[in-house]
Write an enzyme that holds these catalytic residues in place. Structure first.
Site, short mmCIF file in Angstrom:
data_model
loop_
_atom_site.label_atom_id
_atom_site.label_comp_id
_atom_site.label_asym_id
_atom_site.label_seq_id
_atom_site.Cartn_x
_atom_site.Cartn_y
_atom_site.Cartn_z
N ARG A 176 32.66 -3.23 31.35
CA ARG A 176 32.25 -3.17 29.95
C ARG A 176 32.33 -1.77 29.36
NH1 ARG A 176 33.38 -7.33 31.38
NH2 ARG A 176 32.25 -9.29 31.22
N SER A 226 27.51 -13.36 25.98
CA SER A 226 26.53 -12.96 27.00
C SER A 226 25.58 -11.92 26.40
CB SER A 226 27.24 -12.38 28.22
OG SER A 226 28.05 -13.36 28.84
N GLU A 296 24.22 -6.58 26.43
CA GLU A 296 25.67 -6.48 26.33
C GLU A 296 26.10 -6.60 24.87
OE1 GLU A 296 29.55 -8.96 27.90
OE2 GLU A 296 27.99 -8.46 29.32
#
Length: 303
Positions: A176, A226, A296
């Protein structure tokens, strides 16, 4: 900067489509968010670059977004300018097994084109929402694949308004994250390298992954994907479930009963309801397992 002055500065600019006092809930998959003072939707690379340069030169606060699939925007909205690099800036070219596309191209569109050309290697991404620019920025991944596996070059605008081409090795891809975040770059275009494959096999794999995604994720309700990053050695969804939080609700914000890794909007959820639920989940999971879940989704906006 005063809104009236901001409106005057942008009123006659040719940066693509320009919207004033635009509700962000119309541009996020969460369907949450107050108005942006100004939203610019460029259609060409020149418009992208010129709009960003104009903001920088005039000391105007700006925010770059893609298709808004991982954003949680405050109900008070965003002051300054939102530059939306999405539909309109989405050209795709195929050169052998190379796919060259502008950063606003939807990942789903790239997947369909790769299938049409019998190019394998992009199947893992076929169900990821959002644009390729956002996917590159976050090194998006699913089902064992990541963007770093298929990217060869990334065309970016740097902080000095220079257009630069970065190789895969220069992108510092990680979970990420990437150089785009580290150096506050703006993705303009991407070159992907796929492999020649069999149409039927590629199609079958895409159908299988789609079925797995649809059967496990709450795709029928607005969400930001998410909610939390995966903690090392654990899964956020399982921690939340094990903490007894499946289906917990605050207002119209809810931890999905289908997949605890997702927070969903049950109707008219506000930013405060979602944010309160995020904080509640973080505290309970930390108290039970001594693990702090990190969001996230990207939380943005001004008070």
């Amino acid at each position: 900067m005063e809104i009236s002055k901001l409106y005057t500065l942008f009123k006659d600019k040719s940066f693509g489509e320009i919207l004033f006092d635009e509700p962000m809930k119309n541009h996020t998959s969460f369907k949450i968010g107050g108005p942006a003072d100004i939203m610019v939707i460029p259609n060409t690379e020149r418009e992208v670059i010129e709009s960003i340069k104009f903001c920088r030169d005039n000391h105007i606060k700006y925010f770059i977004m893609g298709n808004g699939t991982n954003l949680l925007v405050k109900d008070t909205g965003i002051r300054g300018v939102v530059i939306k690099i999405a539909n309109g800036f989405d050209n795709i070219e195929i050169d052998g097994n190379k796919v060259i596309c502008q950063s606003g191209t939807l990942i789903s569109v790239i997947a369909k084109e790769a299938l049409r050309q019998s190019l394998a290697g992009f199947e893992f991404a076929s169900g990821i929402p959002g644009t390729i620019g956002g996917a590159i920025t976050m090194n998006a991944g699913a089902y064992g694949g990541e963007m770093k596996d298929i990217v060869t070059k990334v065309r970016v605008l740097d902080k000095n308004n220079n257009v630069v081409e970065l190789t895969n090795g220069e992108m510092n891809f990680r979970y990420r994250g990437s150089t785009v975040i580290d150096q506050e770059l703006v993705v303009l275009g991407v070159e992907l390298e796929l492999e020649e494959g069999e149409y039927s096999q590629i199609e079958e794999k895409m159908k299988d992954l789609t079925h797995r995604r649809v059967s496990k994720q709450p795709l029928d309700l607005p969400s930001g994907g998410s909610t939390f990053k995966r903690p090392t050695g654990f899964y956020a969804g399982k921690l939340i479930d094990d903490a007894g939080l499946r289906g917990i609700r605050y207002g119209d914000a809810q931890i999905s009963e289908k997949h605890c890794g997702f927070m969903v909007n049950r109707g008219e959820a506000t930013f405060d309801e979602v944010f309160t639920l995020i904080k509640t989940v973080q505290k309970i999971v930390y108290d039970k397992f001594n693990i702090m879940l990190e969001p996230e989704i990207k939380i943005i906006g001004d008070d």
